[in-house]
Scaffold this motif. Sequence first.
Motif, PDB file in Angstrom:
ATOM      1  N   PHE A  53       0.855  -1.186   0.000  1.00 15.22           N
ATOM      2  CA  PHE A  53       0.000   0.000   0.000  1.00 15.22           C
ATOM      3  C   PHE A  53       0.890   1.236   0.000  1.00 15.22           C
ATOM      4  CE2 PHE A  53      -2.266  -3.503   1.857  1.00 15.22           C
ATOM      5  CZ  PHE A  53      -3.469  -3.447   1.182  1.00 15.22           C
ATOM      6  N   ASP A  54       0.395   2.310  -0.614  1.00 15.26           N
ATOM      7  CA  ASP A  54       1.190   3.540  -0.671  1.00 15.26           C
ATOM      8  C   ASP A  54       1.186   4.281   0.649  1.00 15.26           C
ATOM      9  OD1 ASP A  54       2.197   3.335  -3.187  1.00 15.26           O
ATOM     10  OD2 ASP A  54       0.513   4.368  -4.144  1.00 15.26           O
ATOM     11  N   ASN A  55       0.111   4.116   1.395  1.00 18.17           N
ATOM     12  CA  ASN A  55       0.020   4.851   2.660  1.00 18.17           C
ATOM     13  C   ASN A  55      -0.976   4.184   3.605  1.00 18.17           C
ATOM     14  OD1 ASN A  55      -2.668   5.829   1.956  1.00 18.17           O
ATOM     15  ND2 ASN A  55      -1.574   7.036   0.399  1.00 18.17           N
ATOM     16  N   ALA A  56      -0.994   4.681   4.833  1.00 19.92           N
ATOM     17  CA  ALA A  56      -1.814   4.091   5.887  1.00 19.92           C
ATOM     18  C   ALA A  56      -3.302   4.148   5.541  1.00 19.92           C
ATOM     19  CB  ALA A  56      -1.554   4.812   7.209  1.00 19.92           C
ATOM     20  N   GLU A  57      -3.716   5.223   4.899  1.00 19.10           N
ATOM     21  CA  GLU A  57      -5.136   5.389   4.589  1.00 19.10           C
ATOM     22  C   GLU A  57      -5.606   4.321   3.587  1.00 19.10           C
ATOM     23  OE1 GLU A  57      -7.788   6.574   5.557  1.00 19.10           O
ATOM     24  OE2 GLU A  57      -9.011   6.342   3.743  1.00 19.10           O
ATOM     25  N   GLU A  58      -4.775   4.074   2.545  1.00 21.90           N
ATOM     26  CA  GLU A  58      -5.139   3.040   1.558  1.00 21.90           C
ATOM     27  C   GLU A  58      -5.197   1.659   2.209  1.00 21.90           C
ATOM     28  OE1 GLU A  58      -2.815   2.943  -2.032  1.00 21.90           O
ATOM     29  OE2 GLU A  58      -3.400   4.998  -2.554  1.00 21.90           O
ATOM     30  N   MET A  59      -4.274   1.438   3.109  1.00 20.87           N
ATOM     31  CA  MET A  59      -4.238   0.131   3.781  1.00 20.87           C
ATOM     32  C   MET A  59      -5.472  -0.037   4.677  1.00 20.87           C
ATOM     33  SD  MET A  59      -0.913  -1.532   5.519  1.00 20.87           S
ATOM     34  CE  MET A  59      -0.830  -3.276   5.893  1.00 20.87           C
ATOM     35  N   ARG A  60      -5.803   1.032   5.397  1.00 26.73           N
ATOM     36  CA  ARG A  60      -6.993   0.994   6.253  1.00 26.73           C
ATOM     37  C   ARG A  60      -8.243   0.690   5.428  1.00 26.73           C
ATOM     38  NH1 ARG A  60     -11.455   3.196   6.936  1.00 26.73           N
ATOM     39  NH2 ARG A  60     -11.055   4.685   5.264  1.00 26.73           N
ATOM     40  N   ALA A  61      -8.363   1.388   4.273  1.00 30.69           N
ATOM     41  CA  ALA A  61      -9.556   1.227   3.446  1.00 30.69           C
ATOM     42  C   ALA A  61      -9.663  -0.190   2.897  1.00 30.69           C
ATOM     43  CB  ALA A  61      -9.530   2.245   2.305  1.00 30.69           C
ATOM     44  N   ALA A  62      -8.506  -0.778   2.536  1.00 33.00           N
ATOM     45  CA  ALA A  62      -8.529  -2.151   2.014  1.00 33.00           C
ATOM     46  C   ALA A  62      -9.010  -3.115   3.091  1.00 33.00           C
ATOM     47  CB  ALA A  62      -7.146  -2.555   1.518  1.00 33.00           C
ATOM     48  N   PHE A  63      -8.504  -2.953   4.313  1.00 29.24           N
ATOM     49  CA  PHE A  63      -8.913  -3.847   5.398  1.00 29.24           C
ATOM     50  C   PHE A  63     -10.361  -3.622   5.806  1.00 29.24           C
ATOM     51  CE2 PHE A  63      -4.496  -4.891   5.645  1.00 29.24           C
ATOM     52  CZ  PHE A  63      -4.490  -6.172   6.152  1.00 29.24           C
ATOM     53  N   ALA A  64     -10.854  -2.429   5.578  1.00 33.67           N
ATOM     54  CA  ALA A  64     -12.253  -2.143   5.928  1.00 33.67           C
ATOM     55  C   ALA A  64     -13.206  -2.562   4.808  1.00 33.67           C
ATOM     56  CB  ALA A  64     -12.401  -0.653   6.224  1.00 33.67           C
ATOM     57  N   ASP A  65     -12.666  -3.260   3.772  1.00 36.32           N
ATOM     58  CA  ASP A  65     -13.466  -3.686   2.615  1.00 36.32           C
ATOM     59  C   ASP A  65     -14.068  -2.508   1.853  1.00 36.32           C
ATOM     60  OD1 ASP A  65     -12.998  -6.392   3.027  1.00 36.32           O
ATOM     61  OD2 ASP A  65     -14.715  -6.603   4.377  1.00 36.32           O
ATOM     62  N   GLU A  66     -13.471  -1.333   1.983  1.00 38.85           N
ATOM     63  CA  GLU A  66     -13.980  -0.176   1.235  1.00 38.85           C
ATOM     64  C   GLU A  66     -13.430  -0.161  -0.191  1.00 38.85           C
ATOM     65  OE1 GLU A  66     -13.016   3.284   3.593  1.00 38.85           O
ATOM     66  OE2 GLU A  66     -14.121   2.492   5.329  1.00 38.85           O
ATOM     67  N   THR A  67     -12.334  -0.881  -0.416  1.00 38.56           N
ATOM     68  CA  THR A  67     -11.776  -1.004  -1.775  1.00 38.56           C
ATOM     69  C   THR A  67     -11.571  -2.480  -2.074  1.00 38.56           C
ATOM     70  OG1 THR A  67      -9.482  -0.987  -1.011  1.00 38.56           O
ATOM     71  CG2 THR A  67     -10.467   1.156  -1.501  1.00 38.56           C
ATOM     72  N   ASN A  68     -11.303  -2.791  -3.353  1.00 36.50           N
ATOM     73  CA  ASN A  68     -11.036  -4.184  -3.730  1.00 36.50           C
ATOM     74  C   ASN A  68      -9.545  -4.454  -3.847  1.00 36.50           C
ATOM     75  OD1 ASN A  68     -13.630  -5.218  -3.812  1.00 36.50           O
ATOM     76  ND2 ASN A  68     -13.994  -4.342  -5.844  1.00 36.50           N
ATOM     77  N   ASP A  69      -8.713  -3.629  -3.220  1.00 30.80           N
ATOM     78  CA  ASP A  69      -7.270  -3.813  -3.344  1.00 30.80           C
ATOM     79  C   ASP A  69      -6.842  -5.177  -2.796  1.00 30.80           C
ATOM     80  OD1 ASP A  69      -7.130  -1.304  -4.377  1.00 30.80           O
ATOM     81  OD2 ASP A  69      -6.390  -0.333  -2.544  1.00 30.80           O
ATOM     82  N   ASN A  70      -5.845  -5.768  -3.461  1.00 32.87           N
ATOM     83  CA  ASN A  70      -5.307  -7.039  -2.964  1.00 32.87           C
ATOM     84  C   ASN A  70      -4.595  -6.811  -1.644  1.00 32.87           C
ATOM     85  OD1 ASN A  70      -5.922  -8.852  -5.192  1.00 32.87           O
ATOM     86  ND2 ASN A  70      -4.569  -7.518  -6.371  1.00 32.87           N
ATOM     87  N   ILE A  71      -4.743  -7.777  -0.735  1.00 31.97           N
ATOM     88  CA  ILE A  71      -4.103  -7.675   0.568  1.00 31.97           C
ATOM     89  C   ILE A  71      -3.086  -8.799   0.748  1.00 31.97           C
ATOM     90  CG2 ILE A  71      -4.500  -7.752   3.075  1.00 31.97           C
ATOM     91  CD1 ILE A  71      -7.326  -6.608   2.556  1.00 31.97           C
ATOM     92  N   TYR A  72      -3.578 -10.036   0.567  1.00 28.38           N
ATOM     93  CA  TYR A  72      -2.782 -11.211   0.932  1.00 28.38           C
ATOM     94  C   TYR A  72      -3.272 -12.375   0.085  1.00 28.38           C
ATOM     95  CZ  TYR A  72      -0.550 -14.361   4.388  1.00 28.38           C
ATOM     96  OH  TYR A  72       0.235 -15.284   5.032  1.00 28.38           O
ATOM     97  N   SER A  73      -2.338 -13.170  -0.461  1.00 28.11           N
ATOM     98  CA  SER A  73      -2.717 -14.181  -1.464  1.00 28.11           C
ATOM     99  C   SER A  73      -3.484 -15.375  -0.914  1.00 28.11           C
ATOM    100  CB  SER A  73      -1.500 -14.663  -2.244  1.00 28.11           C
ATOM    101  OG  SER A  73      -1.094 -13.657  -3.159  1.00 28.11           O
ATOM    102  N   ARG A  74      -3.670 -15.472   0.397  1.00 27.13           N
ATOM    103  CA  ARG A  74      -4.556 -16.538   0.885  1.00 27.13           C
ATOM    104  C   ARG A  74      -5.971 -16.317   0.361  1.00 27.13           C
ATOM    105  NH1 ARG A  74      -6.298 -15.980   5.930  1.00 27.13           N
ATOM    106  NH2 ARG A  74      -4.218 -15.746   6.819  1.00 27.13           N
ATOM    107  N   PHE A  75      -6.330 -15.043   0.162  1.00 30.99           N
ATOM    108  CA  PHE A  75      -7.712 -14.791  -0.281  1.00 30.99           C
ATOM    109  C   PHE A  75      -7.861 -13.867  -1.478  1.00 30.99           C
ATOM    110  CE2 PHE A  75      -7.674 -10.860   2.132  1.00 30.99           C
ATOM    111  CZ  PHE A  75      -6.857 -11.156   3.209  1.00 30.99           C
ATOM    112  N   SER A  76      -6.781 -13.228  -1.941  1.00 29.16           N
ATOM    113  CA  SER A  76      -6.929 -12.513  -3.211  1.00 29.16           C
ATOM    114  C   SER A  76      -5.585 -12.379  -3.901  1.00 29.16           C
ATOM    115  CB  SER A  76      -7.566 -11.136  -3.006  1.00 29.16           C
ATOM    116  OG  SER A  76      -6.659 -10.237  -2.434  1.00 29.16           O
TER     117      SER A  76
END
Length: 390
Positions: free
Chosen positions: A35-58
């Motif tokens: 992630f480029d920054n904390a806000e993008e990472m927060r949004a991904a974990f909050a399911d607000e975006t479809n960004d990839n997080i971890y290959s166990r699930f995406s």
Amino acid sequence: MKKLHPITEAIRIQTERTNEMEHSTPMFLTSSFCFDNAEEMRAAFADETNDNIYSRFSNPTVQEFIDKMVLLEGAEAGVATATGMSAVFATFMALLKHGDHILSCDAVFGSTHNILKKYLPNYGIEFSYVSADKPGEWEAAIRPNTKMIYLETPTNPGLEIIDLEFAGALAKKHNLILNVDNCFATPVNQRPIDFGANLVVHSATKWIDGQGRVLGGVIAGDKKLVSEIFSFCRNTGPSLSPFNAWVLSKSLETLDVRMERHANNALQIATKLENHPKISWLKYPYLASHPQHRIAIKQMKNGGGIICFELKGGIESGRQFLNSLEMLSLTANLGDSRSIASHPASTTHGKLTEEERLKVNITPGLIRISVGLEYVDDILNDILQALEKC
Ligand SMILES: *Cc1c(COP(=O)(O)O)cnc(C)c1O
């Protein structure tokens, strides 16, 4: 652009081209994503975006394989898994609970049988078997707590055909989940969802890979059910490796053309062997002699790549047949470009008694041939010369 045929989509869909301008699809062999920054990472974990997080699930490579399978099956959504068995198991574990009952056809893959018999009862999930050839008995076997109908068609190794239109209507009438293992036919030959199935499961290890290289599984079906299964897989981890997904996705580009050739070869071989003096019966869904030939023609585009037959000489002849083959491989797989022969009574089902084998329709001289892509006369000639010796 005009809506494309699923077969075209399975060839053309792929991960968005990167700055390297590659033509073949890239492979994202990575466990996690940045992630480029904390806000993008927060949004991904909050399911607000479809960004990839971890290959166990995406993972984009895994998603590409899922997208193609969803299109080919005519489904709404899908999940990929490490193997066919993890796909089957995930559908049971995600959708059933203590007190539920599964109605299953009795001819199911060996490990599926073991899940139903050995593990699910520990969690209070019951099952009962119905025969593929006695559809008239299915409705009476439905209980108040039945939640799912599970079936395979064609079955392994007996090649029985279950009427998907009948099963779809029965499931709908009783509000049950219809879950179909479509491994033997593949979606280019048969689409259970068109007949009312809610879920389709696959061992991608077989025809989808088609070259005996990697293990994989996939589930495609109704969005709501798939979302439950996704959540189960996300948390329990039977994930498909991006490497295997890349192999399988590339294989889908040739699935239709391969299956057509497998089926053409199989039909020619089945026709020529049908009345062989060493064989007491031969089954192939697209031969008029197949007991459920009319159903096969209704729901399958071709007869598929598997033939089975019974040697008159029984178990000893089966061993002799395997030993006499010069080209066909003796291996525990099916759905390969190279033809494979197997004799269940002396191998996969060798530990059972003859009586136990007969209960699951494994007759002493049963031979299963997975017809490959070799030149058809070479496959036929190897089988014929081996038949002469048994
Ligand atoms: C092989 C097979 C499976 C299991 O798949 P794996 O990828 O080996 O786990 C399930 N169903 C059928 C019909 C199969 O042939």
